[in-house]
Design an enzyme around this catalytic site. Structure first.
Site, mmCIF file in Angstrom:
data_model
loop_
_atom_site.group_PDB
_atom_site.id
_atom_site.type_symbol
_atom_site.label_atom_id
_atom_site.label_comp_id
_atom_site.label_asym_id
_atom_site.label_seq_id
_atom_site.Cartn_x
_atom_site.Cartn_y
_atom_site.Cartn_z
ATOM 1 N N ARG A 26 62.738 21.517 -7.177
ATOM 2 C CA ARG A 26 63.974 21.250 -6.975
ATOM 3 C C ARG A 26 64.374 21.360 -8.380
ATOM 4 O O ARG A 26 63.456 20.915 -8.736
ATOM 5 C CB ARG A 26 64.554 20.741 -5.661
ATOM 6 C CG ARG A 26 64.331 20.589 -4.576
ATOM 7 C CD ARG A 26 65.839 21.608 -3.903
ATOM 8 N NE ARG A 26 65.768 21.585 -2.751
ATOM 9 C CZ ARG A 26 64.755 23.005 -1.666
ATOM 10 N NH1 ARG A 26 64.325 23.967 -2.202
ATOM 11 N NH2 ARG A 26 65.296 23.048 -0.558
ATOM 12 N N GLU A 53 72.262 24.594 -11.464
ATOM 13 C CA GLU A 53 72.446 26.095 -11.660
ATOM 14 C C GLU A 53 73.524 26.187 -11.507
ATOM 15 O O GLU A 53 74.587 25.787 -10.420
ATOM 16 C CB GLU A 53 71.212 25.973 -10.426
ATOM 17 C CG GLU A 53 70.160 25.698 -10.800
ATOM 18 C CD GLU A 53 69.255 26.061 -10.055
ATOM 19 O OE1 GLU A 53 69.355 26.528 -8.669
ATOM 20 O OE2 GLU A 53 67.649 26.323 -10.110
ATOM 21 N N HIS A 57 65.930 30.712 -9.916
ATOM 22 C CA HIS A 57 65.507 31.008 -9.507
ATOM 23 C C HIS A 57 65.630 31.756 -7.939
ATOM 24 O O HIS A 57 66.230 32.823 -7.209
ATOM 25 C CB HIS A 57 67.050 29.990 -8.146
ATOM 26 C CG HIS A 57 66.635 29.231 -7.379
ATOM 27 N ND1 HIS A 57 67.777 27.752 -7.219
ATOM 28 C CD2 HIS A 57 65.687 28.671 -6.055
ATOM 29 C CE1 HIS A 57 67.092 27.050 -5.881
ATOM 30 N NE2 HIS A 57 65.975 27.660 -5.345
#
Length: 525
Positions: A231, A260, A278
């Site tokens: 995370r 993000e 990601h």
């Protein structure tokens, strides 16, 4: 025949699974909210990924919908409250991308050890800087894993396969489970001190935010390499940048960022950074796995009533719901109280239902209690997955029912055992529906739990209450109620203080430093 709508792009295998199991299916990705709202009433089930937003308006139009299945983990795009209120089961597929994410972490570790992205850019630019990219072997190095749940366990297995020494920090990892995994369970500071590579696999909570900051980095060995595929927000990016520039951290590999999509970041441009957008769950296999799993779960529920990986309420009949509601609140508060004052890894939980509570269905009560107990340290805990999470972490959960309660018509007693001690907390209902704490560690008191509270355990000495009151008063914190109990004159005393605002930071630190204080914790309910 049940009918399901797939409203997002998904592996074709999902539709095949539905048909194989006798469920009619329509595949209509890319619908607008109005288009979805217009047709959702035709369907018994809805299979989604992240694009479809299942809002309250859509749920209100879902006159026949019985289940929403998310192919993946996150359900932020589903209004869980509205779904629960309407009796719609919400489920996800939390394990379909675990291997993929773990493999990405291992790939990032290799990239760091051998500077592969940097060497690739240099070579393709025609530089042939062979001496510049001196790497490091993984064999014989120490891998520190922060968070040894499903993904962390897979990373540990892969690390051992690379002949690395594997350390694990996880408050919920039982020693026996660590032994089975072949890892050494350590405290966080020891992991920082010994690890050559550190990889993060923990949820983002108030307790883990900025887990890796300037102070943590200072405790790490020089030349450490850090990987984060969990995370964004677990690492203080500015502090990491400073450590990379100064050379204390030899390299970092990040798949997640605090903001993000990460179009700009303080770390970008560093030669010691490996960054990916990601990609942890982005493999064809993982996407097919979650698609197949969600189709299987929805089909099983619609055809047989089986419930797998539910997010919202467990099965409770309409007759039992009104009777259970205040007991669920009491159980959740007891667990939340114990969870917030417990500072070392859990080993065992024993629950005793006494009096009227013993005559009820205790399974949902235990689930609610475990939810409260685990929520302070784990992300996404609910009363459905809490028992599974406890089992996975080697916590031994037992319960008993006692028909009669000595002092109260109904009573729930919780005993929590850690590697350091055991503690008990008991509660009851006043007026049939008002939860109260009535005993903490054998010390009797009666207290209602409100939003913000302060828990203090201290020696029963003159002047303590005055010192505590002054500390709160000087900080401008008003006391709403003050509940006090003691084991005996001069013995242990416990205070539960309801306050009008949280007690944290320097104020909490000052209270902990008061004479005779053994423990002080800020609680939220």
């Amino acid at each position: 025949m049940p009918k399901v709508l797939i409203s997002d792009k998904m592996s074709p295998r999902a539709a095949e699974v539905f048909r194989e199991r006798g469920v009619a299916v329509d595949v209509k990705p890319g619908m607008s909210p109005d288009e979805l709202k217009a047709v959702i009433g035709e369907y018994d089930g809805l299979a989604i990924r992240s694009a479809t937003k299942v809002t309250g308006d859509i749920i209100q139009s879902a006159t026949n919908l019985k289940v929403i299945g998310r192919a993946g983990i996150g359900v932020d795009n589903v209004d869980i409250g509205e779904a629960t209120a309407k009796g719609i089961l919400v489920m996800n597929t939390p394990f379909g991308n675990s291997i993929t994410t773990a493999e990405h972490a291992i790939a990032m570790m290799f990239a760091l050890a051998r500077q592969i992205p940097q060497a690739d850019r240099s070579t393709q630019a025609g530089k042939w800087e062979k001496s510049k990219f001196m790497g490091a072997e993984l064999t014989g190095k120490t891998l520190g894993i922060i968070g040894c749940g499903n993904i962390g366990t897979i990373v540990a297995d892969r690390g051992r396969g690379l002949h690395m020494k594997v350390l694990a920090f996880d408050p919920f990892l039982a020693p026996q489970r660590a032994s089975e995994l072949g890892v050494e369970k350590v405290e966080l500071e020891e992991l920082f001190r010994r690890a050559d590579f550190i990889t993060l696999h923990t949820p983002l909570t108030d307790g883990t935010r900025n887990l890796i900051d300037k102070d943590a980095i200072a405790k790490m060995k020089a030349g450490v390499r850090i990987i984060n595929c969990a995370r964004g927000g677990l690492i203080n990016e500015a502090d990491l940048k400073e450590a990379l520039d100064g050379g204390h951290v030899a390299g970092a590999a990040l798949d997640v960022f605090e903001v993000e999509p990460a179009k700009e970041n303080v770390l970008f441009g560093s030669e010691k950074l490996v960054a990916t957008p990601h990609l942890g769950a982005s493999t064809e296999e993982a996407q097919e796995n979650v698609a197949v799993q969600v189709a299987e779960q929805i089909s099983d529920f619609l055809c047989t009533g089986a419930i797998t990986n539910p997010i919202n309420m467990p099965a409770v009949s309409s007759d039992d719901a009104p009777k259970l509601r205040p007991y669920l609140a009491l159980a959740r508060q007891l667990g939340g109280f114990a969870g917030q004052i417990t500072e070392s890894p859990l080993q065992a939980v024993r629950i005793s239902y006494q009096g009227h509570a013993a005559s009820l269905s205790t399974k949902p009560l235990t689930a609610a209690l475990l939810e409260g107990l685990l929520a302070p340290l784990l992300e996404g805990v609910n009363m459905v997955n809490a028992p599974i999470l406890a089992k996975e972490r080697g916590v031994d959960v037992t319960e008993e029912t006692v028909e009669k309660s000595v002092d109260y018509q109904t009573r729930i007693k919780l005993e929590v055992t850690t590697d350091r001690r055991s503690r008990t907390v008991c509660g009851t209902l006043v007026g049939g529906d008002k939860p109260r704490i009535i005993d903490v560690e054998g010390i009797e008191m009666e207290a209602a739990l409100v939003d913000d509270m302060l828990f203090v355990r201290n020696e029963d000495k003159p002047g303590f209450i005055g010192d505590l009151g002054r500390a709160l008063g000087d900080a401008g914190i008003n006391i709403a109620t003050f509940h006090l109990g003691r084991s005996g004159p001069g013995g242990d005393a416990i205070s539960l203080i309801a306050v009008d605002q949280p007690v944290e930071g320097d104020v909490l630190k000052g209270i902990r430093e008061l004479p005779h204080v053994k423990q002080a914790r800020s609680l939220r309910f």
